[in-house]
Structure formats: structure tokens, C-alpha cells
Design a protein around this motif. Sequence first.
Motif, mmCIF file in Angstrom:
data_model
loop_
_atom_site.group_PDB
_atom_site.id
_atom_site.type_symbol
_atom_site.label_atom_id
_atom_site.label_comp_id
_atom_site.label_asym_id
_atom_site.label_seq_id
_atom_site.Cartn_x
_atom_site.Cartn_y
_atom_site.Cartn_z
ATOM 1 N N SER A 150 0.838 -1.201 0.000
ATOM 2 C CA SER A 150 0.000 0.000 0.000
ATOM 3 C C SER A 150 0.874 1.251 0.000
ATOM 4 O O SER A 150 0.416 2.335 -0.348
ATOM 5 C CB SER A 150 -0.994 -0.002 1.156
ATOM 6 N N TYR A 172 1.568 7.750 10.351
ATOM 7 C CA TYR A 172 2.509 6.951 9.572
ATOM 8 C C TYR A 172 3.573 7.891 8.983
ATOM 9 O O TYR A 172 3.246 8.837 8.265
ATOM 10 C CB TYR A 172 1.723 6.241 8.481
ATOM 11 N N ALA A 195 -4.719 0.373 6.860
ATOM 12 C CA ALA A 195 -3.769 -0.731 6.994
ATOM 13 C C ALA A 195 -4.161 -1.697 8.128
ATOM 14 O O ALA A 195 -3.884 -2.886 8.050
ATOM 15 C CB ALA A 195 -2.360 -0.188 7.234
HETATM 16 C C1 LIG Z 1 2.217 -0.960 7.251
HETATM 17 C C2 LIG Z 1 1.555 0.285 6.811
HETATM 18 C C3 LIG Z 1 1.471 0.649 5.476
HETATM 19 C C4 LIG Z 1 2.285 -0.019 4.408
HETATM 20 O O1 LIG Z 1 1.943 -1.245 4.105
HETATM 21 P P1 LIG Z 1 2.556 -2.011 2.863
HETATM 22 O O2 LIG Z 1 1.327 -2.509 2.201
HETATM 23 O O3 LIG Z 1 3.395 -3.076 3.460
HETATM 24 O O4 LIG Z 1 3.326 -1.069 1.998
HETATM 25 C C5 LIG Z 1 0.728 1.747 5.126
HETATM 26 N N1 LIG Z 1 0.132 2.507 6.052
HETATM 27 C C6 LIG Z 1 0.220 2.226 7.352
HETATM 28 C C7 LIG Z 1 -0.453 3.103 8.335
HETATM 29 C C8 LIG Z 1 0.949 1.109 7.771
HETATM 30 O O5 LIG Z 1 1.081 0.856 9.067
#
Ligand SMILES: *Cc1c(COP(=O)(O)O)cnc(C)c1O
Length: 356
Positions: A86, A110, A182
Amino acid sequence: MKSYMVKRYSSIEAYVPGEQPRDLDYVKLNTNESPFPPSPKAAEILGGGEAENLKLYPDPEGKDLRDAIAKRFDVKRENVLLGNGSDEILAFAFFAFCAGEKCVFPDISYGFYKVFAELVGAEYKEIPLGSDFKINVADYENAGATVVIANPNAPTGLALTADEVERIVKTNPDNIVVIDEAYVDFGAESAVPLTKKYDNLVVVQTYSKSRSLAGARLGFAIASSGVIDDMNKIKYSLNPYNINRLTLKIGKASIEDEAYFLMTTSKIVENRIYTTEELRRRGFYVLDSKTNFVFARSAAVPGEKLYLELKRRGVLVRHFSADRIKDFVRITIGTREQTDVLLAKTDEILKEANNG
Ligand SMILES: *Cc1c(COP(=O)(O)O)cnc(C)c1O
């Protein structure tokens, strides 16, 4: 050595991921991965015939996987965009909706939002959380800027209700609102149903936490088709084949295994309750998490010291040095056994602190 990097990026402060030690000996509770393996149905893909097909490019549109995700969320294929994690979806969104323009996000959230905002030259503002670490919804109403919020928020673990998210979306009809979900699968309300009602809402989810596939790198956005088209323009300008063949298949098998998803996420929620109670019994202040981690502060041991002492004893947690949260550590919810190791080591550290 002379730097050859263009001026524009020479002083960029990049995102710093949590430690990923190569030996797997740590009780690893620092980057919010799942302690469980992926769905066995996803794992089966690796032994199947797809490896041979790696000689061919993957479907740049990821149609089969988008259909499976659309089915799971009761939307259409045109409402789904796939990302290599993501993080990549967030990158597309920052390029598409923030580059050179205004955007806002919480001061404690984040860490990648600020990095992306800098990268795309956004005019960004960090809005302080309340003293209780909660997002004040009114701060985001009529924001006059693109809004980016993690819900539940990280590293606090606190969640807004779907009604609160709707207030933000509704009062910003001329701006995109990105809700990064997430951690939504561990007990918060999702804003996905609102994407049918509001064209300006982008909901981002990931396979990394609740679907045990952090290593596969897969995330997705759900939004109105026009907004997905706009993000697609960025995707096709950067990396058209952004999801590899194996991950496309693994993602489909995983999202179709609802039973396994429910089983593993409910175990995490159960263990989060246990972890929270046990830490509170030991005098910790623990925020009410709706995620697969807890954000906790010891009255006796400062955050950085606790992090270092735990690491010395083989348990990795995450510490952030930003001023408002430097007394806390963020602890991923693992298995019950992992939690018990964490608690035993914490007891040792607390005992030493009391004797010293
Ligand atoms: C872990 C996380 C992401 C990123 O996730 P990926 O799919 O591994 O890139 C994005 N936003 C938040 C708030 C996260 O904790």
C-alpha cells in the motif's frame, strides 16, 4: 564524496523502515507483521505452475485479482487499484492529488506521509493530535486541502468511527480524502461502503498485516472509478507491471480464503486484549488499540531504554524518537507465546529499574 544527486532531492529525509534483522532469532514485534503464515491456499501457488510463467509479463491491469477484491468488498473492478504494497498506492495518491498543492495529515501518524509530501513538493501541514492522542475530526472539516488519515491511526492504534470519517469526507467535496486502513481488519469500521456515496474518498488497504503477506508486497485502493483512473495515470507513468505474476495469484487465493482470515485476525484481537491487560497490570499506560499493535508507556522505564533492554534480551519492539511519543514503545501483537516472552523480559527490566 561529491554528491551527484539533483538539488531537488539532495536533502530529502527518506522513510526509515523498522529493523529487519537477517537472523530470525528475535521475537520480532517491531513492524506489525502477522505471526501466522499466509493462507495455505496462497502458499500453494508457489508450488503450482505459475513459476514457469514468470518468463511472461504479468497482466498490467491485474484483472483477476481486482475482480476477487471487488467481490470481497461488493464494488466493481473499475473501483479497485493494485499497488506493490500500500506504500505504492500512497505514492500514487500523493503524486495524483498532492504534488505541488495543499495536503494535511496528523502530526503523529505513519511517517511515510511526510516523506511522500516532501517528495512531491506538496504544501503540507501536520495537524496536531489532541493531548489524548485522538484525531480531532473538526480539524479536518472543510480542510481546503487533500486529507490523509490512517484509520486506525499508527502508532497510536486509535480509531475514528465510520460516521466521523464521513463527516470529513462530506465537508471536503472539492478535495480527496485518503483513508489508510492498513489496520482496519483488527476491529475498526471501514470506510469502503462510503466510496459508493462519495467520489472524493480513497480507501487504502494492505495485505501486509491482516493477510500475513508483508513479504509479497500487495496493497490496494478502493474509490470511485474516476479517481482510480487518475491514480492509474500515475501508475502507468511509473511502473505499469507493478504487481508480479506470483503475487497476483497469491493475492487472489488469499482474499478468497475468508475463513482463514477470520481465524487469524480474531486470534490477534484476542491476544491484543491479553497483552493490553497484562501490560496495564504492570503499570503501563496503554492506548485502546484497534490494531495488531499496542502503544504503551512504562511509568518506570523510558521508551528508548525499554526498547534497548528488550532488544538485548532478544525481543524487538519499535521506538520513535519524536518528542511527543518518545516515552512510548509500539509492540506488535504476535502469538500468545511471543507475548509471554515479551512479558517475562519486561518483568526482568522492571525489576532491575526498581532495584536501581
Ligand atoms: C504498514 C503500513 C502501510 C504499508 O503497508 P505495505 O502494504 O506493506 O506497503 C501503510 N500505512 C500504514 C499506516 C501502515 O502501518
